[in-house]
Design a protein around this motif. Sequence first.
Motif, mmCIF file in Angstrom:
data_model
loop_
_atom_site.group_PDB
_atom_site.id
_atom_site.type_symbol
_atom_site.label_atom_id
_atom_site.label_comp_id
_atom_site.label_asym_id
_atom_site.label_seq_id
_atom_site.Cartn_x
_atom_site.Cartn_y
_atom_site.Cartn_z
ATOM 1 N N LEU A 194 30.006 43.664 28.845
ATOM 2 C CA LEU A 194 28.980 43.194 29.604
ATOM 3 C C LEU A 194 27.672 43.194 29.337
ATOM 4 O O LEU A 194 27.062 42.314 28.869
ATOM 5 N N ALA A 195 28.008 44.322 28.623
ATOM 6 C CA ALA A 195 26.669 45.428 28.017
ATOM 7 C C ALA A 195 25.879 44.821 26.928
ATOM 8 O O ALA A 195 25.351 44.424 25.951
ATOM 9 N N LYS A 196 27.482 43.551 25.665
ATOM 10 C CA LYS A 196 27.565 43.223 25.184
ATOM 11 C C LYS A 196 27.621 41.820 24.506
ATOM 12 O O LYS A 196 27.497 41.224 23.495
ATOM 13 N N GLN B 265 30.935 37.481 28.703
ATOM 14 C CA GLN B 265 31.265 36.969 29.907
ATOM 15 C C GLN B 265 32.358 36.842 30.862
ATOM 16 O O GLN B 265 33.542 36.576 30.160
ATOM 17 N N THR B 266 32.420 37.422 32.419
ATOM 18 C CA THR B 266 33.168 37.499 33.239
ATOM 19 C C THR B 266 34.005 35.670 33.315
ATOM 20 O O THR B 266 32.452 35.172 33.205
ATOM 21 N N SER B 267 34.947 35.829 33.943
ATOM 22 C CA SER B 267 35.323 33.986 34.336
ATOM 23 C C SER B 267 34.685 33.445 36.047
ATOM 24 O O SER B 267 35.122 32.760 36.670
ATOM 25 N N THR C 70 41.518 44.317 37.902
ATOM 26 C CA THR C 70 41.853 43.639 36.986
ATOM 27 C C THR C 70 41.057 43.246 37.196
ATOM 28 O O THR C 70 40.152 42.207 37.705
ATOM 29 N N VAL C 71 40.021 41.878 35.515
ATOM 30 C CA VAL C 71 39.167 41.044 35.720
ATOM 31 C C VAL C 71 39.136 40.559 34.885
ATOM 32 O O VAL C 71 40.335 40.456 33.397
ATOM 33 N N PHE C 72 38.965 39.423 34.319
ATOM 34 C CA PHE C 72 39.244 38.060 33.219
ATOM 35 C C PHE C 72 38.084 37.989 32.767
ATOM 36 O O PHE C 72 36.155 37.520 33.261
ATOM 37 N N PHE C 73 37.345 37.467 31.115
ATOM 38 C CA PHE C 73 36.537 37.794 30.236
ATOM 39 C C PHE C 73 36.616 36.161 29.811
ATOM 40 O O PHE C 73 38.303 36.264 29.585
ATOM 41 N N PHE C 74 35.678 35.615 29.343
ATOM 42 C CA PHE C 74 35.741 34.832 27.776
ATOM 43 C C PHE C 74 36.042 35.141 26.880
ATOM 44 O O PHE C 74 34.903 36.090 26.921
ATOM 45 N N ILE D 293 38.901 31.328 26.125
ATOM 46 C CA ILE D 293 39.896 31.479 25.758
ATOM 47 C C ILE D 293 39.839 32.791 27.090
ATOM 48 O O ILE D 293 38.921 33.433 26.571
ATOM 49 N N LEU D 294 40.786 32.676 28.419
ATOM 50 C CA LEU D 294 40.955 33.865 28.857
ATOM 51 C C LEU D 294 41.299 34.960 28.946
ATOM 52 O O LEU D 294 42.778 34.294 28.170
ATOM 53 N N VAL D 295 40.749 35.576 28.980
ATOM 54 C CA VAL D 295 41.642 37.221 28.636
ATOM 55 C C VAL D 295 41.055 37.998 29.698
ATOM 56 O O VAL D 295 40.780 38.345 30.481
ATOM 57 N N GLN D 296 42.864 38.590 30.125
ATOM 58 C CA GLN D 296 42.000 39.290 31.630
ATOM 59 C C GLN D 296 42.711 40.703 31.102
ATOM 60 O O GLN D 296 43.770 40.905 29.300
ATOM 61 N N PHE D 297 41.671 42.120 31.835
ATOM 62 C CA PHE D 297 42.766 43.444 31.121
ATOM 63 C C PHE D 297 43.031 43.102 32.680
ATOM 64 O O PHE D 297 42.586 43.944 33.531
ATOM 65 N N ASP D 298 44.310 44.445 32.860
ATOM 66 C CA ASP D 298 44.803 45.075 33.977
ATOM 67 C C ASP D 298 44.604 46.936 33.648
ATOM 68 O O ASP D 298 45.503 46.797 32.941
#
Length: 152
Positions: A111-113, A116-118, A133-137, A142-147
């Motif tokens: 977010l600081a960079k 944006q999250t989905s 878990t979170v999804f960013f674009f 393209i959705l990128v998920q982080f667990d």
Amino acid sequence: MPTLGMSHVAFCVRDMEKSLAFYQGALGFRVLNDRRQDTTTGGLPHVYKHRRATRRQVTLAYGEGDARPQLVMTEHPGEPPDGEPIKLDQIGISHLSFTVPSVAQLTQQLLAKGYQTSGPPDAFQDQAGRVRTVFFFDPDGILVQFDEGSGG
């Protein structure tokens, strides 16, 4: 015959430099290979929707050594890409997913960079109020998920 494992995930990007800033700069992937390729010969014309003259192909890996699966990004210099990113309820590969030590810490860094999250970051909170878990674009949407996980 059984597979031996997954070698790579490939996707097309609009702007290689913006995508490298995300995957290499923000997420720490290493560039293994950056090459240009003629797409008018061999089998390549048969795997494209539109005729393309050339592609820039960048292979990325994470961690040490020859990590798998690798990411392979393709850009077609001077030629606009076709299509839009999809969501989880559409046919095709809907997202990439990575395990990280701390979803909360990574979320704040991305977010600081300016990524944006989905949806609102707090929408991903579990019943205990933690974001695991979170999804960013990515730069192309393209959705990128982080667990959150131990990584081991």
